[in-house]
Scaffold this motif. Structure first.
Motif, PDB file in Angstrom:
ATOM      1  N   GLY A  92     -27.654  19.555 -71.484  1.00 42.34           N
ATOM      2  CA  GLY A  92     -27.799  20.963 -71.034  1.00 42.34           C
ATOM      3  C   GLY A  92     -27.612  22.211 -71.406  1.00 42.34           C
ATOM      4  N   VAL A  93     -27.401  22.155 -72.747  1.00 45.55           N
ATOM      5  CA  VAL A  93     -27.000  23.459 -73.734  1.00 45.55           C
ATOM      6  C   VAL A  93     -28.343  24.104 -73.758  1.00 45.55           C
ATOM      7  CG1 VAL A  93     -26.635  24.147 -76.004  1.00 45.55           C
ATOM      8  CG2 VAL A  93     -25.013  22.449 -74.787  1.00 45.55           C
ATOM      9  N   LEU A  94     -29.451  23.301 -73.706  1.00 42.00           N
ATOM     10  CA  LEU A  94     -30.659  24.048 -74.005  1.00 42.00           C
ATOM     11  C   LEU A  94     -31.401  24.961 -73.063  1.00 42.00           C
ATOM     12  CD1 LEU A  94     -33.171  21.994 -76.123  1.00 42.00           C
ATOM     13  CD2 LEU A  94     -32.483  24.013 -76.702  1.00 42.00           C
ATOM     14  N   GLN A  95     -30.723  24.639 -71.577  1.00 43.53           N
ATOM     15  CA  GLN A  95     -31.340  25.343 -70.528  1.00 43.53           C
ATOM     16  C   GLN A  95     -31.286  26.792 -70.490  1.00 43.53           C
ATOM     17  OE1 GLN A  95     -29.695  23.646 -66.869  1.00 43.53           O
ATOM     18  NE2 GLN A  95     -30.612  21.557 -67.083  1.00 43.53           N
ATOM     19  N   THR A  96     -30.075  27.340 -70.994  1.00 40.92           N
ATOM     20  CA  THR A  96     -29.951  29.013 -71.254  1.00 40.92           C
ATOM     21  C   THR A  96     -30.494  29.520 -72.211  1.00 40.92           C
ATOM     22  OG1 THR A  96     -27.818  28.650 -72.240  1.00 40.92           O
ATOM     23  CG2 THR A  96     -27.687  28.947 -69.722  1.00 40.92           C
TER      24      THR A  96
ATOM     25  N   ASN B  82     -25.695  23.238 -63.694  1.00 38.75           N
ATOM     26  CA  ASN B  82     -24.630  22.562 -64.930  1.00 38.75           C
ATOM     27  C   ASN B  82     -24.632  23.439 -66.090  1.00 38.75           C
ATOM     28  OD1 ASN B  82     -24.643  20.212 -62.756  1.00 38.75           O
ATOM     29  ND2 ASN B  82     -26.515  19.510 -63.213  1.00 38.75           N
ATOM     30  N   PHE B  83     -23.743  24.046 -65.909  1.00 38.93           N
ATOM     31  CA  PHE B  83     -23.706  25.196 -67.264  1.00 38.93           C
ATOM     32  C   PHE B  83     -23.116  24.320 -68.225  1.00 38.93           C
ATOM     33  CE2 PHE B  83     -19.448  25.447 -65.797  1.00 38.93           C
ATOM     34  CZ  PHE B  83     -19.570  25.633 -64.496  1.00 38.93           C
ATOM     35  N   ARG B  84     -23.661  24.564 -69.417  1.00 39.53           N
ATOM     36  CA  ARG B  84     -23.110  23.790 -70.747  1.00 39.53           C
ATOM     37  C   ARG B  84     -23.469  24.837 -71.783  1.00 39.53           C
ATOM     38  NH1 ARG B  84     -21.615  20.984 -67.659  1.00 39.53           N
ATOM     39  NH2 ARG B  84     -21.525  18.635 -67.393  1.00 39.53           N
ATOM     40  N   ILE B 141     -18.109  32.609 -68.100  1.00 37.16           N
ATOM     41  CA  ILE B 141     -18.760  33.141 -69.272  1.00 37.16           C
ATOM     42  C   ILE B 141     -20.216  32.778 -69.178  1.00 37.16           C
ATOM     43  CG2 ILE B 141     -18.443  31.213 -70.576  1.00 37.16           C
ATOM     44  CD1 ILE B 141     -17.912  34.405 -72.054  1.00 37.16           C
ATOM     45  N   GLY B 142     -20.666  31.934 -68.200  1.00 31.83           N
ATOM     46  CA  GLY B 142     -21.951  31.740 -68.087  1.00 31.83           C
ATOM     47  C   GLY B 142     -22.510  32.794 -67.231  1.00 31.83           C
ATOM     48  N   VAL B 143     -21.893  33.462 -66.204  1.00 32.38           N
ATOM     49  CA  VAL B 143     -22.461  34.593 -65.481  1.00 32.38           C
ATOM     50  C   VAL B 143     -22.658  35.784 -66.555  1.00 32.38           C
ATOM     51  CG1 VAL B 143     -21.941  36.286 -63.815  1.00 32.38           C
ATOM     52  CG2 VAL B 143     -21.603  33.893 -63.501  1.00 32.38           C
ATOM     53  N   ALA B 144     -21.782  35.849 -67.300  1.00 36.70           N
ATOM     54  CA  ALA B 144     -21.669  36.880 -68.449  1.00 36.70           C
ATOM     55  C   ALA B 144     -22.897  37.010 -69.267  1.00 36.70           C
ATOM     56  CB  ALA B 144     -20.330  36.823 -69.466  1.00 36.70           C
ATOM     57  N   ASP B 157     -27.504  29.828 -59.793  1.00 36.55           N
ATOM     58  CA  ASP B 157     -27.756  28.487 -59.342  1.00 36.55           C
ATOM     59  C   ASP B 157     -26.068  27.939 -59.049  1.00 36.55           C
ATOM     60  OD1 ASP B 157     -29.638  25.734 -59.879  1.00 36.55           O
ATOM     61  OD2 ASP B 157     -28.145  25.983 -58.072  1.00 36.55           O
ATOM     62  N   GLU B 158     -25.701  28.117 -57.852  1.00 36.04           N
ATOM     63  CA  GLU B 158     -24.358  27.695 -57.439  1.00 36.04           C
ATOM     64  C   GLU B 158     -23.341  28.428 -58.409  1.00 36.04           C
ATOM     65  OE1 GLU B 158     -23.623  26.044 -55.091  1.00 36.04           O
ATOM     66  OE2 GLU B 158     -25.468  24.854 -54.611  1.00 36.04           O
ATOM     67  N   PRO B 159     -23.257  29.715 -58.353  1.00 40.46           N
ATOM     68  CA  PRO B 159     -22.402  30.450 -59.339  1.00 40.46           C
ATOM     69  C   PRO B 159     -21.079  30.631 -59.007  1.00 40.46           C
ATOM     70  CG  PRO B 159     -23.417  32.105 -57.847  1.00 40.46           C
ATOM     71  CD  PRO B 159     -23.846  30.785 -57.452  1.00 40.46           C
ATOM     72  N   THR B 160     -20.540  29.875 -57.848  1.00 38.17           N
ATOM     73  CA  THR B 160     -19.063  29.940 -57.643  1.00 38.17           C
ATOM     74  C   THR B 160     -18.477  28.734 -57.493  1.00 38.17           C
ATOM     75  OG1 THR B 160     -19.428  30.292 -55.477  1.00 38.17           O
ATOM     76  CG2 THR B 160     -19.067  32.093 -56.669  1.00 38.17           C
ATOM     77  N   SER B 161     -19.387  27.454 -57.790  1.00 38.69           N
ATOM     78  CA  SER B 161     -18.901  26.206 -57.539  1.00 38.69           C
ATOM     79  C   SER B 161     -17.703  25.693 -58.200  1.00 38.69           C
ATOM     80  CB  SER B 161     -20.124  25.433 -57.966  1.00 38.69           C
ATOM     81  OG  SER B 161     -20.085  25.457 -59.337  1.00 38.69           O
ATOM     82  N   ALA B 162     -17.186  26.430 -59.326  1.00 36.76           N
ATOM     83  CA  ALA B 162     -15.991  26.032 -60.039  1.00 36.76           C
ATOM     84  C   ALA B 162     -15.205  26.961 -59.871  1.00 36.76           C
ATOM     85  CB  ALA B 162     -16.419  25.698 -61.539  1.00 36.76           C
TER      86      ALA B 162
END
Lengths: 279, 301
Positions: A92-96, B82-84, B141-144, B157-162
């Motif tokens: 999923g790294v590529l998504q952003t 699913n932030f990665r 950090i994803g929001v950032a 997309d679900e920004p506060t799930s965690a």
């Protein structure tokens, strides 16, 4: 694209695969140096008694060293590149990254450039070290070092183009297996072609040519060996190029042109597939 | 100019419907809530809009530009569900990477990175590697990253799930501050209470299709709910209360009845008495988004 290239370059530098390869290569080169040095003493004596055997021995030492480099760089290219796109899709790294204002072609180009730079750098260093060791200890004259280096550097480039292409359509593991299988096909076919040339068997030669069209990496290796060990004034050139690691059947310049086209087409196909792919 | 317009946007996975004939308009400077049960197609729509998925048919425009325009992505930020991220980078390096991808110069990145870190509460963590972050910190950090380019349109997309409750409050307040600055936010969230607190308009998707959309105040306003605690509820009583198309929901001794007009409230009390049941409590409550959501998704809207 340049940002992606720098990121890929840095990421590859810190991978354990690269460290392991460098360490193994260093270990090999130490042993290789010791072996060449020990052999060189006998070669100097042999050169007086039997110059043909001395020449063959010098050349075979060079070819063995370069063959190891060819093998290692092929493996490193495949293992380093097999997940370059697919693993980031899977994680999923590529998504952003892909949602940024850059084209998907730039992503592919950047990854190819970043990874390719390291592989070409490694190829240059390895080639230069082996050639330097052999020349220093045996005094072997080598023609066409620059073209030979170019062909040696083209080996990871062509393998990487296919690996990146596979990475856009296959899962990581499947891609690694597929590209490795292609590499083996090319390698075995190349060896078959050498034997076929030696015993004048047209079928075997054709098998080798077809395998080179499927995967030209081995043809590039044979061309490199031929260019490096060739000398128009040396009647022993053909003898020196013998052996399964040598280049009795030198690929033509059209094979090099084909290889460049092959690489370009593979990259264009990678871009096309990646463009169409849902992430 | 609307921030988002979709026209019959459809995404099919083979024969399976991801989302179908989506028609929405999101005005600039709004927080738009996108709700739906699991698998309804929320993330499919978002991914189609940000360029991760190729729509099967239909059209869309983001900030006036057609879908697929690479240049408009400079004005868009996206936080995936699913932030990665490249976990070997530090927070600062990750933001620098995304800033570079947004086209920010090194000077602009130097100025902007501390700003976004402060926005998400990670000021002391920028030198640590992402892999050392907790899940909540990774989401921050994803929001950032989504904010680094100072986007005009933000997809969350679900920004506060965690996040813990304090973290959720921080992100809600951040969204409100961004809206005050004229930013548009497209918010996917399961947390209906959160949507109720920040969203101006909502759309509800079910089985790939929009089943309700509009201003939150309008969707909730027409309906008042009456909650009664009743002993001796019979099927006849339930039918009488539901007469006229009212929605009746029963949970143990508690009945919730949606009415259009406050004048119906005494009618409900009379029905309970007439059917011989005992009325212990009656109060009117503003209809909640959760009830609207359930009604709509289960087809009772």
């Amino acid at each position: 694209m340049f940002t992606i290239a720098v990121l890929t370059f840095k990421e590859t530098l810190r991978r354990k695969l690269l460290l392991l390869t460098v360490l193994l290569s260093a270990a090999f080169l130490v042993l290789y140096t010791l072996g060449v040095r020990a052999a060189s003493r006998h070669i100097h004596d042999l050169a007086i008694r039997d110059p043909l055997v001395a020449t063959i021995t010098q050349t075979q030492l060079l070819v063995m060293g370069l063959f190891f480099g060819y093998f290692i760089i092929a493996l490193m290219t495949i293992f380093a590149g097999t997940g370059t796109v697919s693993s980031e899709i899977e994680s999923g790294v590529l998504q952003t990254i892909v949602t940024r204002p850059l084209s998907r072609a730039a992503v592919i180009g950047g990854k190819f450039l970043g990874l390719g730079s390291i592989l070409v750098l490694y190829a240059c260093l390895f080639f230069g070290t082996v050639v330097g060791i052999v020349h220093y200890y045996t005094g072997l004259g080598m023609a066409g070092q620059l073209p030979a280096l170019a062909f040696f550097c083209l080996i990871p480039v062509v393998l990487l183009s296919v690996t990146v292409l596979g990475s856009t359509v296959l899962p990581t593991l499947a891609n690694g297996i597929a590209v490795f299988a292609l590499y083996v096909v090319g390698f075995i076919g190349g060896t078959v072609e050498q034997v076929g040339t030696l015993i004048d068997n047209a079928v075997m030669v054709r098998i080798g040519i077809v395998s080179s069209l499927v995967m030209p990496a081995d043809a590039l290796y044979r061309k490199m060996v031929a260019v490096l060990t060739a000398s128009t004034t040396d009647p022993l050139a053909a003898v020196r190029q013998m052996g399964p690691l040598g280049s009795l059947s030198e690929p033509s310049v059209w094979m090099i042109v084909y290889t460049l086209l092959y690489t370009g087409i593979a990259l264009l196909a990678a871009i096309r597939f990646f463009n169409a792919r849902d992430l | 100019m609307p921030a988002i317009v979709t026209e019959n946007l459809t995404k099919l996975y083979g024969r399976r419907v991801g989302c179908s004939n989506i028609n929405i308009v999101v005005a600039e400077g709004q927080i738009f809530g996108f709700l739906g049960p699991n698998g309804a197609g929320k993330s499919t729509l978002v991914k189609s809009l940000v360029g991760l998925l190729r729509p099967t048919s239909g059209r869309a425009w983001l900030l006036g530009r057609p879908l697929g325009d690479a240049a408009v992505r400079r004005r868009i930020g996206y936080l995936p569900e699913n932030f990665r991220y490249h976990d070997w980078l530090t927070g600062e390096e990750l933001l620098s990477l995304h800033g570079a991808l947004c086209g920010l110069s090194p000077d602009e990145r130097r100025r902007r990175i501390p700003e976004v870190l402060a926005m998400v509460g990670l000021e002391r963590w920028e030198k640590q590697k992402i892999r050392s972050y907790s899940k909540g910190m990774q989401q921050r950090i994803g929001v950032a990253c989504a904010l680094i380019g100072d986007p005009d349109l933000l997809f969350l997309d679900e920004p506060t799930s965690a996040l813990d409750p304090l973290g959720r409050r921080d992100i809600r307040e951040l969204m409100l501050r961004l809206r005050a600055r004229g930013k548009t936010i497209f918010l996917n969230s399961h947390l209906l209470s959160e949507v109720e607190m920040v969203c101006d308009t909502v759309a509800i998707i079910s089985r790939g299709e929009i089943v309700a959309q509009g201003a939150l105040s309008e969707l909730l306003a027409p309906a008042v709910e009456v909650e009664m605690e009743v002993e001796g509820v019979t099927p006849a009583l339930e039918a009488a209360l539901a007469a006229g198309g009212r929605t009746v929901r029963k949970s143990g001794r508690t009945l919730r009845v949606a009415v259009q007009d406050r004048n119906e409230i005494p009618v409900l009390a009379r029905r309970v008495i007439e059917h011989g049941a005992a009325l212990y409590r009656l109060e009117s409550v503003q209809r909640s988004l959760e009830n609207l959501f359930v009604d709509v998704v289960e087809g009772r809207h």
